[in-house]
Design a protein around this motif. Structure first.
Motif, short mmCIF file in Angstrom:
data_model
loop_
_atom_site.label_atom_id
_atom_site.label_comp_id
_atom_site.label_asym_id
_atom_site.label_seq_id
_atom_site.Cartn_x
_atom_site.Cartn_y
_atom_site.Cartn_z
N LEU A 17 -34.36 100.81 -1.70
CA LEU A 17 -34.03 100.64 -3.12
C LEU A 17 -32.60 100.10 -3.30
CD1 LEU A 17 -35.71 103.80 -4.67
CD2 LEU A 17 -36.52 101.44 -4.71
N LEU A 18 -31.70 100.52 -2.43
CA LEU A 18 -30.33 99.98 -2.48
C LEU A 18 -30.33 98.50 -2.15
CD1 LEU A 18 -27.28 100.53 -2.80
CD2 LEU A 18 -27.22 101.02 -0.34
N ALA A 19 -31.09 98.12 -1.12
CA ALA A 19 -31.17 96.71 -0.74
C ALA A 19 -31.79 95.87 -1.85
CB ALA A 19 -31.97 96.55 0.55
N LEU A 20 -32.74 96.47 -2.59
CA LEU A 20 -33.37 95.75 -3.70
C LEU A 20 -32.46 95.71 -4.92
CD1 LEU A 20 -36.97 97.29 -3.60
CD2 LEU A 20 -36.30 95.03 -2.80
N GLY A 21 -31.85 96.84 -5.23
CA GLY A 21 -31.15 96.97 -6.50
C GLY A 21 -29.74 96.41 -6.52
N LEU A 22 -29.04 96.47 -5.39
CA LEU A 22 -27.65 96.03 -5.38
C LEU A 22 -27.48 94.55 -5.73
CD1 LEU A 22 -24.71 96.83 -4.92
CD2 LEU A 22 -25.01 96.31 -2.49
N PRO A 23 -28.28 93.65 -5.15
CA PRO A 23 -28.12 92.23 -5.54
C PRO A 23 -28.40 92.00 -7.03
CG PRO A 23 -29.35 92.41 -3.50
CD PRO A 23 -29.24 93.79 -4.05
N VAL A 24 -29.38 92.73 -7.58
CA VAL A 24 -29.70 92.59 -8.99
C VAL A 24 -28.56 93.11 -9.85
CG1 VAL A 24 -31.32 93.22 -10.82
CG2 VAL A 24 -32.17 92.78 -8.50
N ALA A 25 -28.00 94.27 -9.47
CA ALA A 25 -26.90 94.85 -10.23
C ALA A 25 -25.67 93.96 -10.20
CB ALA A 25 -26.57 96.24 -9.68
N LEU A 26 -25.36 93.40 -9.04
CA LEU A 26 -24.20 92.51 -8.93
C LEU A 26 -24.43 91.21 -9.71
CD1 LEU A 26 -23.23 92.98 -5.18
CD2 LEU A 26 -22.06 93.90 -7.18
N ALA A 27 -25.65 90.73 -9.71
CA ALA A 27 -25.95 89.53 -10.49
C ALA A 27 -25.75 89.77 -11.98
CB ALA A 27 -27.39 89.07 -10.22
N ALA A 28 -26.00 91.01 -12.43
CA ALA A 28 -25.84 91.33 -13.85
C ALA A 28 -24.38 91.25 -14.29
CB ALA A 28 -26.40 92.72 -14.13
N THR A 29 -23.46 91.29 -13.33
CA THR A 29 -22.03 91.20 -13.67
C THR A 29 -21.50 89.78 -13.54
OG1 THR A 29 -21.27 91.64 -11.41
CG2 THR A 29 -21.73 93.56 -12.80
N SER A 30 -22.37 88.82 -13.26
CA SER A 30 -21.93 87.45 -13.01
C SER A 30 -21.33 86.82 -14.26
CB SER A 30 -23.12 86.59 -12.55
OG SER A 30 -22.76 85.23 -12.49
N PRO A 31 -20.19 86.15 -14.12
CA PRO A 31 -19.60 85.46 -15.28
C PRO A 31 -20.43 84.28 -15.74
CG PRO A 31 -18.39 84.95 -13.26
CD PRO A 31 -19.34 86.05 -12.92
N TRP A 32 -21.36 83.81 -14.89
CA TRP A 32 -22.22 82.70 -15.27
C TRP A 32 -23.10 83.05 -16.47
CZ3 TRP A 32 -23.21 77.94 -12.45
CH2 TRP A 32 -22.36 77.75 -11.36
N LEU A 33 -23.38 84.34 -16.66
CA LEU A 33 -24.30 84.75 -17.71
C LEU A 33 -23.67 84.72 -19.10
CD1 LEU A 33 -25.96 87.80 -15.91
CD2 LEU A 33 -26.84 85.47 -16.09
N SER A 34 -22.36 84.69 -19.16
CA SER A 34 -21.68 84.85 -20.45
C SER A 34 -21.95 83.69 -21.40
CB SER A 34 -20.17 85.02 -20.24
OG SER A 34 -19.64 83.89 -19.56
N TYR A 35 -22.23 82.50 -20.85
CA TYR A 35 -22.44 81.35 -21.73
C TYR A 35 -23.85 80.77 -21.58
CZ TYR A 35 -21.30 78.83 -17.41
OH TYR A 35 -21.27 78.38 -16.11
N ARG A 36 -24.78 81.56 -21.04
CA ARG A 36 -26.15 81.11 -20.88
C ARG A 36 -27.03 81.68 -21.99
NH1 ARG A 36 -26.68 76.76 -17.44
NH2 ARG A 36 -25.55 77.14 -15.49
N ASN A 37 -28.10 80.95 -22.33
CA ASN A 37 -29.01 81.43 -23.37
C ASN A 37 -29.98 82.45 -22.80
OD1 ASN A 37 -31.19 80.03 -22.11
ND2 ASN A 37 -30.63 78.15 -23.17
N PRO A 38 -30.68 83.21 -23.67
CA PRO A 38 -31.59 84.25 -23.18
C PRO A 38 -32.67 83.75 -22.23
CG PRO A 38 -31.17 84.54 -25.52
CD PRO A 38 -30.54 83.23 -25.13
N ALA A 39 -33.19 82.55 -22.48
CA ALA A 39 -34.25 82.02 -21.61
C ALA A 39 -33.74 81.84 -20.18
CB ALA A 39 -34.76 80.69 -22.16
N TYR A 40 -32.50 81.36 -20.05
CA TYR A 40 -31.94 81.17 -18.72
C TYR A 40 -31.70 82.52 -18.03
CZ TYR A 40 -28.78 79.82 -14.96
OH TYR A 40 -28.21 79.64 -13.72
#
Length: 211
Positions: A17-40
């Motif tokens: 679960l750590l191997a699955l969840g850690l990459p997802v959790a770190l991706a959620a903090t990506s600065p790339w998401l701040s200017y992307r639309n919901p579909a992206y």
């Protein structure tokens, strides 16, 4: 020293679960998401989720994880396979809503970005794997032939997905992405070796008379 089966099971599932969840959790903090639309954003996490589930799939198919038993683990394997197909559809659909022209270029294999080719290859391999499961009885394939086709398509999907993910500089954090991809590749190759070579060889040796 006696081994505690419950503790071993908790550690095994915790590590997965750590191997699955850690990459997802770190991706959620990506600065790339701040200017992307919901579909992206939905498309990105659908793709990340599908990649993460590919780590769990071979472990369930071979019954490596403690607790559920082989029959139930393989049932989960089928349901998670459907989840990967759904994640792939959401990934492509979200990207199409975000950038229709770029997505069509990728699907038609005329996009200038190399990762697009591997992404489309992974998409078709995943869809073909799902159809092979759904049409297993109608196709009339013997179980060994069906398994060979299923394993081959799944391996293509895994390899293409890994290359696709590693070539993209985007939402996923680089080190966790590499770790997840290496884990998916190692789990997939070891499971194929174990199920299709090692275990059949052991069963064959077990049938041989003693010299």
């Amino acid at each position: 020293m006696r081994r505690n089966p419950r503790l071993a099971a908790i550690c095994a599932w915790g590590a997965v679960l750590l191997a699955l969840g850690l990459p997802v959790a770190l991706a959620a903090t990506s600065p790339w998401l701040s200017y992307r639309n919901p579909a992206y954003v939905i498309a990105s996490f659908a793709g990340i989720g599908a990649l993460a589930l590919m780590l769990l799939q071979p472990l369930l198919a071979a019954g490596y994880l403690p607790g559920p038993g082989l029959a139930r683990a393989r049932c989960w394997h089928r349901w998670l396979g459907a989840g990967i197909v759904l994640g792939t559809a959401l990934h492509v659909g979200g990207l199409f809503l975000t950038s229709p022209d770029d997505t069509l270029d990728a699907l038609l294999l005329v996009a200038p970005t190399p990762f697009s080719v591997y992404g489309v290859t992974a998409m078709w391999a995943i869809l073909a794997t799902g159809l092979l499961v759904l049409l297993r009885r109608r196709l009339g394939l013997t179980l060994p032939v069906w398994r060979m086709a299923h394993n081959a398509l799944a391996l293509v999907a895994v390899l293409a997905t890994i290359i696709h993910a590693l070539q993209i500089e985007g939402t996923m954090e680089p080190l966790s992405k590499w770790a997840l991809c290496v884990g998916v590749l190692a789990a997939s190759l070891f499971t194929l070796f174990d199920l299709r070579l090692r275990r059949p060889l052991l069963r064959w040796r077990g049938r041989q008379p003693n010299p």
